[in-house]
Design a protein around this motif. Structure first.
Motif, PDB file in Angstrom:
ATOM      1  N   THR A  75     -10.793 -28.227   1.766  1.00  0.00           N
ATOM      2  CA  THR A  75     -10.482 -26.854   1.378  1.00  0.00           C
ATOM      3  C   THR A  75      -9.084 -26.819   0.772  1.00  0.00           C
ATOM      4  O   THR A  75      -8.211 -27.616   1.135  1.00  0.00           O
ATOM      5  CB  THR A  75     -10.534 -25.909   2.594  1.00  0.00           C
ATOM      6  N   PHE A  77      -6.160 -24.048   0.201  1.00  0.00           N
ATOM      7  CA  PHE A  77      -5.651 -22.713   0.492  1.00  0.00           C
ATOM      8  C   PHE A  77      -6.774 -21.767   0.942  1.00  0.00           C
ATOM      9  O   PHE A  77      -6.856 -20.622   0.510  1.00  0.00           O
ATOM     10  CB  PHE A  77      -4.926 -22.139  -0.727  1.00  0.00           C
ATOM     11  N   GLY A  78      -7.675 -22.306   1.775  1.00  0.00           N
ATOM     12  CA  GLY A  78      -8.748 -21.497   2.339  1.00  0.00           C
ATOM     13  C   GLY A  78     -10.034 -21.501   1.548  1.00  0.00           C
ATOM     14  O   GLY A  78     -11.049 -21.000   2.042  1.00  0.00           O
ATOM     15  N   ASN A  79     -10.029 -22.046   0.336  1.00  0.00           N
ATOM     16  CA  ASN A  79     -11.233 -22.081  -0.496  1.00  0.00           C
ATOM     17  C   ASN A  79     -11.909 -23.439  -0.372  1.00  0.00           C
ATOM     18  O   ASN A  79     -11.244 -24.481  -0.383  1.00  0.00           O
ATOM     19  CB  ASN A  79     -10.886 -21.806  -1.959  1.00  0.00           C
ATOM     20  N   TYR A  80     -13.225 -23.415  -0.284  1.00  0.00           N
ATOM     21  CA  TYR A  80     -13.988 -24.652  -0.191  1.00  0.00           C
ATOM     22  C   TYR A  80     -13.979 -25.361  -1.539  1.00  0.00           C
ATOM     23  O   TYR A  80     -14.416 -24.818  -2.555  1.00  0.00           O
ATOM     24  CB  TYR A  80     -15.419 -24.343   0.245  1.00  0.00           C
ATOM     25  N   CYS A  96      -4.983 -30.380  -0.555  1.00  0.00           N
ATOM     26  CA  CYS A  96      -6.271 -30.124   0.085  1.00  0.00           C
ATOM     27  C   CYS A  96      -6.207 -30.558   1.553  1.00  0.00           C
ATOM     28  O   CYS A  96      -5.601 -31.580   1.886  1.00  0.00           O
ATOM     29  CB  CYS A  96      -7.391 -30.885  -0.629  1.00  0.00           C
ATOM     30  N   SER A  97      -6.856 -29.809   2.402  1.00  0.00           N
ATOM     31  CA  SER A  97      -6.900 -30.132   3.823  1.00  0.00           C
ATOM     32  C   SER A  97      -8.342 -30.340   4.254  1.00  0.00           C
ATOM     33  O   SER A  97      -9.253 -29.645   3.784  1.00  0.00           O
ATOM     34  CB  SER A  97      -6.252 -29.019   4.653  1.00  0.00           C
ATOM     35  N   VAL A  99     -11.467 -30.240   6.923  1.00  0.00           N
ATOM     36  CA  VAL A  99     -11.893 -29.290   7.951  1.00  0.00           C
ATOM     37  C   VAL A  99     -13.026 -29.912   8.750  1.00  0.00           C
ATOM     38  O   VAL A  99     -14.019 -30.379   8.183  1.00  0.00           O
ATOM     39  CB  VAL A  99     -12.350 -27.958   7.337  1.00  0.00           C
ATOM     40  N   PHE A 180     -18.968 -24.462   8.043  1.00  0.00           N
ATOM     41  CA  PHE A 180     -18.652 -23.063   7.772  1.00  0.00           C
ATOM     42  C   PHE A 180     -19.671 -22.066   8.344  1.00  0.00           C
ATOM     43  O   PHE A 180     -19.318 -20.903   8.542  1.00  0.00           O
ATOM     44  CB  PHE A 180     -18.534 -22.840   6.255  1.00  0.00           C
ATOM     45  N   ASP A 183     -19.423 -22.019  14.346  1.00  0.00           N
ATOM     46  CA  ASP A 183     -18.062 -22.266  14.798  1.00  0.00           C
ATOM     47  C   ASP A 183     -17.851 -23.730  15.168  1.00  0.00           C
ATOM     48  O   ASP A 183     -16.833 -24.323  14.822  1.00  0.00           O
ATOM     49  CB  ASP A 183     -17.747 -21.364  15.992  1.00  0.00           C
TER      50      ASP A 183
END
Length: 340
Positions: A75, A77-80, A96-97, A99, A180, A183
């Motif tokens: 992701t 900044f929060g976007n896939y 990119c991070s 998840v 996504f 949880d």
């Protein structure tokens, strides 16, 4: 959420060599810029090289290595952004991070599930302290894994409490849905296994029982947990698959690993089974004894060995049945006198 596989990023080796060359060039430029500044020249080259030496480590964060049957969900900044699924050496955006909400989750299953879990360990020896800091791996395993769920106590369709355990073979097929849509896909799978197991076990009796419909067609059948384990396991698998499809998981197989009456009624049910076995054995013994008596009487009449009236026949039949159906060896009595 649809999975986007990034297959065009396998240029990690080239980018790593390029970054190393830039670092070496920055070091050389820093030395040359220092000489220029000492001679009263323009310090721009020295400033650029120092800036690169300070921030040049950031592009190295974009280098990712994947082994076979591993995936990485990225992701920005929060976007896939996408998923890396094939093994290789990748370069992606350094910001990119990865998840993986289930990275630290440990379940009662195969060891490769929690192999990415790490802890911070403080070791003190000889007056020296050393801290080993490991972070939990964000990689998602695509291997086939086995979940051994805990034994559960469930009432069968007759109300008898039974203990049952299952082993579920599963794997991740859609990393985007697994990350996504739920949880924690590992905990979600475990809960759905418990729910499906209870739903299916309540339909079947432990052993074959009369007037029980286990298929839902309104006709009594001979289905049972003990005698129809393959059918029960297949229904459990289908039930789990329907529940976890939205989580991007595939249930390959489900097997019953443990099945027994609950301890509070196990002794009573054992006595019941023993009594049923004794009755069946006695029925077989009596059927065989009656057939042997009939054969003996027919042979005596055919060969005219002895002529017996009805009273003597009844006595003979009684004696033969006692001998053939008894639990102990017969003690013969020899009559040396007249038959009458």
């Amino acid at each position: 959420m649809e999975e986007k596989v990034l297959n065009n990023r396998k240029n990690g080796m080239i980018m790593m060599i390029w970054f190393i060359v830039l670092y070496l060039a920055a070091i050389a430029a820093c030395a040359a810029g220092g000489m220029i500044v000492s001679d009263g020249g323009n310090p721009v080259l020295l400033i650029i090289s120092i800036v690169w030496l300070c921030i040049g480590w950031i592009p190295f964060l974009g280098l990712k290595v994947l082994k076979p049957q591993e995936a990485l969900v990225l992701t920005l900044f929060g976007n896939y952004v996408g998923t890396l699924k094939e093994d290789g050496f990748y370069f992606v955006n350094p910001f990119c991070s990865a998840v993986n909400p289930a990275a630290k989750t440990k379940l009662n299953q195969s060891g490769d599930v929690d192999s990415g879990s790490r802890k911070s360990v403080l070791q003190i020896s000889g007056g020296e302290a050393s801290v080993h800091m490991d972070t939990a791996s964000k990689k998602i395993s695509l291997k086939v894994m086995t979940l051994n769920n805990n034994r559960q106590k469930v009432n069968d369709c007759l109300g008898n409490p039974v203990e049952i355990g299952i082993a579920v073979m599963w794997r991740v097929v859609d990393t985007a849905k697994a990350v996504f849509n739920v949880d924690n896909y590992k905990e979600y799978l475990s809960l759905q296994c418990d729910s499906a197991l209870r739903n299916i076990v309540r339909v079947y009796p432990y052993d074959i029982a009369p007037n029980v419909d286990t298929t839902g067609d309104g006709v009594a059948d001979e289905g049972s947990l003990r005698g129809s384990s393959e059918i029960v396991a297949a229904r459990i698998r289908d039930e789990i698959q329907q529940k976890v499809a939205e989580a991007g998981l595939e249930i390959i197989e489900a097997r019953i690993t443990y099945l027994a009456y609950a301890p509070e009624i196990a002794a009573v049910m054992l006595q019941r089974q023993q009594a049923s076995a004794i009755i069946d054995a006695r029925k077989m013994i009596v059927d065989g004894a009656v057939g042997m008596v009939e054969m003996a009487l027919d042979r005596l009449n055919e060969n005219q060995v002895v002529t017996l009236d009805e009273e003597r026949k009844a006595a003979m039949v009684s004696n033969l049945l006692v001998v053939l159906c008894g639990n102990h060896d017969a003690q013969p009595v020899v009559n040396s006198g007249s038959l009458y």
